[in-house]
Design a protein around this motif. Sequence first.
Motif, mmCIF file in Angstrom:
data_model
loop_
_atom_site.group_PDB
_atom_site.id
_atom_site.type_symbol
_atom_site.label_atom_id
_atom_site.label_comp_id
_atom_site.label_asym_id
_atom_site.label_seq_id
_atom_site.Cartn_x
_atom_site.Cartn_y
_atom_site.Cartn_z
ATOM 1 N N THR A 107 0.840 -1.190 0.000
ATOM 2 C CA THR A 107 0.000 0.000 0.000
ATOM 3 C C THR A 107 0.875 1.240 0.000
ATOM 4 O O THR A 107 1.857 1.321 0.749
ATOM 5 C CB THR A 107 -0.918 0.021 1.234
ATOM 6 O OG1 THR A 107 -1.705 -1.178 1.248
ATOM 7 C CG2 THR A 107 -1.855 1.212 1.206
ATOM 8 N N SER A 108 0.510 2.219 -0.847
ATOM 9 C CA SER A 108 1.288 3.436 -0.945
ATOM 10 C C SER A 108 0.397 4.564 -1.452
ATOM 11 O O SER A 108 -0.669 4.328 -2.033
ATOM 12 C CB SER A 108 2.473 3.252 -1.896
ATOM 13 O OG SER A 108 3.168 4.464 -2.123
ATOM 14 N N ALA A 109 0.852 5.807 -1.238
ATOM 15 C CA ALA A 109 0.141 6.959 -1.782
ATOM 16 C C ALA A 109 0.358 7.089 -3.283
ATOM 17 O O ALA A 109 -0.370 7.829 -3.947
ATOM 18 C CB ALA A 109 0.595 8.236 -1.075
ATOM 19 N N ARG A 110 1.340 6.363 -3.821
ATOM 20 C CA ARG A 110 1.611 6.351 -5.268
ATOM 21 C C ARG A 110 1.236 4.991 -5.837
ATOM 22 O O ARG A 110 1.715 3.954 -5.344
ATOM 23 C CB ARG A 110 3.087 6.636 -5.534
ATOM 24 C CG ARG A 110 3.532 8.047 -5.231
ATOM 25 C CD ARG A 110 5.054 8.150 -5.298
ATOM 26 N NE ARG A 110 5.608 7.423 -6.424
ATOM 27 C CZ ARG A 110 6.908 7.136 -6.559
ATOM 28 N NH1 ARG A 110 7.764 7.508 -5.608
ATOM 29 N NH2 ARG A 110 7.341 6.480 -7.609
ATOM 30 N N PRO A 111 0.381 4.933 -6.840
ATOM 31 C CA PRO A 111 -0.024 3.629 -7.388
ATOM 32 C C PRO A 111 1.122 2.852 -8.000
ATOM 33 O O PRO A 111 1.175 1.617 -7.873
ATOM 34 C CB PRO A 111 -1.084 4.005 -8.436
ATOM 35 C CG PRO A 111 -0.856 5.444 -8.741
ATOM 36 C CD PRO A 111 -0.317 6.056 -7.507
ATOM 37 N N ASP A 112 2.075 3.514 -8.662
ATOM 38 C CA ASP A 112 3.199 2.803 -9.263
ATOM 39 C C ASP A 112 4.122 2.219 -8.202
ATOM 40 O O ASP A 112 4.647 1.105 -8.358
ATOM 41 C CB ASP A 112 3.976 3.724 -10.198
ATOM 42 C CG ASP A 112 4.469 4.991 -9.482
ATOM 43 O OD1 ASP A 112 3.870 5.378 -8.451
ATOM 44 O OD2 ASP A 112 5.459 5.588 -9.949
ATOM 45 N N LEU A 113 4.297 2.942 -7.093
ATOM 46 C CA LEU A 113 5.166 2.443 -6.025
ATOM 47 C C LEU A 113 4.532 1.247 -5.323
ATOM 48 O O LEU A 113 5.246 0.323 -4.897
ATOM 49 C CB LEU A 113 5.455 3.560 -5.028
ATOM 50 C CG LEU A 113 6.411 3.215 -3.885
ATOM 51 C CD1 LEU A 113 7.748 2.733 -4.428
ATOM 52 C CD2 LEU A 113 6.599 4.403 -2.956
ATOM 53 N N ALA A 114 3.215 1.247 -5.184
ATOM 54 C CA ALA A 114 2.543 0.099 -4.569
ATOM 55 C C ALA A 114 2.809 -1.161 -5.377
ATOM 56 O O ALA A 114 3.115 -2.229 -4.814
ATOM 57 C CB ALA A 114 1.043 0.365 -4.469
ATOM 58 N N ALA A 115 2.714 -1.087 -6.691
ATOM 59 C CA ALA A 115 2.987 -2.254 -7.541
ATOM 60 C C ALA A 115 4.463 -2.643 -7.478
ATOM 61 O O ALA A 115 4.801 -3.837 -7.424
ATOM 62 C CB ALA A 115 2.573 -1.956 -8.974
ATOM 63 N N ASP A 116 5.357 -1.657 -7.479
ATOM 64 C CA ASP A 116 6.793 -1.952 -7.436
ATOM 65 C C ASP A 116 7.172 -2.658 -6.134
ATOM 66 O O ASP A 116 7.977 -3.602 -6.139
ATOM 67 C CB ASP A 116 7.600 -0.665 -7.583
ATOM 68 C CG ASP A 116 7.503 -0.079 -8.988
ATOM 69 O OD1 ASP A 116 7.097 -0.817 -9.904
ATOM 70 O OD2 ASP A 116 7.822 1.119 -9.152
ATOM 71 N N MET A 117 6.616 -2.218 -5.012
ATOM 72 C CA MET A 117 6.952 -2.847 -3.734
ATOM 73 C C MET A 117 6.432 -4.276 -3.667
ATOM 74 O O MET A 117 7.137 -5.183 -3.189
ATOM 75 C CB MET A 117 6.390 -2.011 -2.580
ATOM 76 C CG MET A 117 7.102 -0.701 -2.355
ATOM 77 S SD MET A 117 6.632 0.132 -0.794
ATOM 78 C CE MET A 117 4.892 0.456 -1.091
ATOM 79 N N ALA A 118 5.206 -4.516 -4.135
ATOM 80 C CA ALA A 118 4.660 -5.875 -4.107
ATOM 81 C C ALA A 118 5.486 -6.813 -4.988
ATOM 82 O O ALA A 118 5.802 -7.946 -4.588
ATOM 83 C CB ALA A 118 3.200 -5.860 -4.553
ATOM 84 N N ASN A 119 5.859 -6.361 -6.172
ATOM 85 C CA ASN A 119 6.651 -7.199 -7.074
ATOM 86 C C ASN A 119 8.072 -7.409 -6.556
ATOM 87 O O ASN A 119 8.659 -8.483 -6.730
ATOM 88 C CB ASN A 119 6.696 -6.569 -8.468
ATOM 89 C CG ASN A 119 5.354 -6.659 -9.185
ATOM 90 O OD1 ASN A 119 4.609 -7.616 -9.019
ATOM 91 N ND2 ASN A 119 5.046 -5.648 -9.981
#
Length: 216
Positions: A117-129
């Motif tokens: 979970t993040s305030a930035r949608p791209d960072l949320a995907a990057d962290m999960a991956n």
Amino acid sequence: MTHHATGPRRPAAALAKALPPWSLIAAGALAGGLLGGVYGIAKPPAYTATSYVVAVPTEQSDPASALGFATAYGRVATQVAVLGDAQVWAGVPVRTLKSSVRTETSPDAPMVAITATSARPDLAADMANAVSRALTRHANDAQATTHVELQQFARATKPTEASSASPAVTGLVGASAGGLLGGLAMLARPRRTGDEPGRPASVPGPAPAADVHGQL
């Protein structure tokens, strides 16, 4: 020369008694709705992305072992050993991954869901991956011992909508909570003398005996 008001001042209890019963509920709902709406507007939106990995048994193992290792990997995914590698690909420190990433496992399927979970949608995907990639590498380094291979089932994609509540939802929740508090305050406020529970209304008594005989 100073003139003082001669009229009596009404105490706060008398004012509370004078208000209609529904006014406290309405005031509480209005105040709660306003506060909830302001909170929803002021709080930055949160975006959530989820990646999935699956444990696959080798020829020397069985599905039950894969299910057990999937549960273990779900617990290991948020440990420093895995997050230390994931921070390189995610571009954020370990403490951010620690507070933003959670995992879930299923008792029926050997699968691990890694959600960020993040305030930035791209960072949320990057962290999960990134956590998914680091966990897969750590698990496969021990494949000769566990006889279970961890494979990526689905990559996290960039979310298009926020997962946090909208201002309308937070306003509705605040209005409900405020109305409830207003109702409790209405029950606790001072009652009028005639509204006291258990006190019977005054009923005219029977006519005096002399009057009764005089009417016969």
